[in-house]
Enzyme design. Structure first.
Site, mmCIF file in Angstrom:
data_model
loop_
_atom_site.group_PDB
_atom_site.id
_atom_site.type_symbol
_atom_site.label_atom_id
_atom_site.label_comp_id
_atom_site.label_asym_id
_atom_site.label_seq_id
_atom_site.Cartn_x
_atom_site.Cartn_y
_atom_site.Cartn_z
ATOM 1 N N CYS A 88 0.833 -1.205 0.000
ATOM 2 C CA CYS A 88 0.000 0.000 0.000
ATOM 3 C C CYS A 88 0.868 1.256 0.000
ATOM 4 O O CYS A 88 1.584 1.502 -0.954
ATOM 5 C CB CYS A 88 -0.960 -0.066 1.190
ATOM 6 S SG CYS A 88 -2.386 1.015 1.030
ATOM 7 N N HIS A 197 -2.950 -6.123 1.310
ATOM 8 C CA HIS A 197 -2.304 -6.158 2.627
ATOM 9 C C HIS A 197 -2.133 -7.573 3.174
ATOM 10 O O HIS A 197 -3.006 -8.058 3.890
ATOM 11 C CB HIS A 197 -3.139 -5.360 3.626
ATOM 12 C CG HIS A 197 -3.089 -3.894 3.393
ATOM 13 N ND1 HIS A 197 -2.179 -3.066 4.007
ATOM 14 C CD2 HIS A 197 -3.825 -3.102 2.599
ATOM 15 C CE1 HIS A 197 -2.361 -1.828 3.612
ATOM 16 N NE2 HIS A 197 -3.361 -1.814 2.745
ATOM 17 N N GLU A 199 -0.271 -8.456 5.560
ATOM 18 C CA GLU A 199 -0.110 -8.411 7.021
ATOM 19 C C GLU A 199 -1.447 -8.361 7.755
ATOM 20 O O GLU A 199 -1.500 -8.581 8.954
ATOM 21 C CB GLU A 199 0.788 -7.223 7.426
ATOM 22 C CG GLU A 199 0.128 -5.855 7.418
ATOM 23 C CD GLU A 199 -0.048 -5.263 6.019
ATOM 24 O OE1 GLU A 199 0.205 -5.976 5.032
ATOM 25 O OE2 GLU A 199 -0.469 -4.104 5.929
#
Lengths: 227, 81
Positions: A88, A197, A199
């Site tokens: 991002c 994302h 994570e």
């Protein structure tokens, strides 16, 4: 003693650094906090540039972060082969720093998009994707307002021809990205940037759509341990 | 003291969804005859000294380095009269 130390960079305005550090730890590596004003990388074996709104996205996303003191150490290290992942805002920073080609621009639909996104792993040969299979479909959260990847025709052709498109959106392009590109890598395959994302997709407990993001962290851990 | 203006625009081939939204809004507001709108940024750089060749060359460097992302944007530099 952990063999792998992964630096997680925090700029003013970074949001996802805690999730990033947690994902690194869950994979069995040590997460080393790196502050934007630091001048050294504390001897880490890899670096994760997480998402957020570093420096408030002033001027352009990632434009100010690119000149943070830490980047003076990170850019040459990445050019020398240090594995670096940007998600991002981290991807935007990598493009602004010219570690990756092209740029991320305003979503075509002008809306901020926050949803679970299917993506296809196109390149399972990078430092961060070796634990996936080429062609594998995974689901990761996306959340951004400026994620439309653009590059000139020549660059786009090179990315496609050299297999440097690492991820492609499936089931609807969230931002109008050229060729449905969600993530790319540099020529050496050590620097990877993507808008989704990983994570945020490592634990069921957090309501993540999947745990498909784990592969990023197991990939880098395996690479570092076997190095 | 001199003021140097840096105008930054997305390159013509780069999609400008904000400009498109403005273009679409204008007829609704009763403005006709607009074929297209492109949105950009204007920087007003105040110099300590005169806008001589060296100073303008510096501003050009600022634009290349920070004010514009030359991957997707063009810029022009001019001294304000």
């Amino acid at each position: 003693m952990s063999a792998a130390r992964v630096g997680v960079v925090t700029f003013p305005g970074t949001l996802d650094d805690q999730d990033a550090a947690r994902a690194v730890r869950l994979a069995g590596a040590e997460a080393v906090p790196l502050w934007h004003a630091d001048r050294d990388l504390k001897g880490v074996d890899a670096v994760f540039l997480p998402g957020g709104f570093s420096y408030g996205d002033y001027l352009r996303c990632g434009a100010i972060s690119r000149f943070a003191p830490l980047m003076d150490a990170l850019v040459p290290a990445a050019r020398d082969g240090l594995p670096v992942l940007g998600t991002c805002n981290g991807f935007q920073i990598l493009c602004e720093a010219h570690l990756l080609p092209g740029a991320l621009t305003r979503n075509q639909g002008l809306h901020y998009v926050c949803r679970d996104q299917r993506v296809r792993v196109e390149n399972a040969g990078t430092a961060w994707t070796a634990e996936y299979e080429a062609g594998q479909e995974i689901v990761l959260p996306v959340k951004h307002g400026e994620g439309r990847f653009v590059a000139d025709a020549h660059t786009l052709e090179a990315l496609e021809g050299e297999g440097r498109v690492v991820f492609r959106y499936l089931g609807g392009n969230p931002n109008g990205s050229l060729n449905e590109i969600a993530g790319i890598t540099n020529e050496a395959g050590n620097v990877v940037g993507l808008m989704p994302h990983p994570e945020h997709a490592v634990e069921e407990l957090t309501g993540a759509p999947s745990v498909d993001g784990r592969g990023f962290f197991t990939s880098i851990l395996k690479k570092l341990v076997n190095a | 003291m001199a003021r140097v203006i840096v105008d930054v625009m997305l390159k013509p081939e780069i999609l400008d969804p904000q400009g498109q939204a403005i273009t679409r809004a204008l007829p609704r507001l009763g403005f006709s005859g607009v074929a297209d709108v492109r949105q950009g940024k204007r920087f007003e750089v105040e110099l300590d000294g005169p806008a001589d060749e060296a100073a303008i060359s510096d501003v050009r460097k600022m634009a290349e380095t920070l004010l514009a992302n030359t991957v997707i944007e063009d810029f022009t530099v001019r001294v304000e009269d």
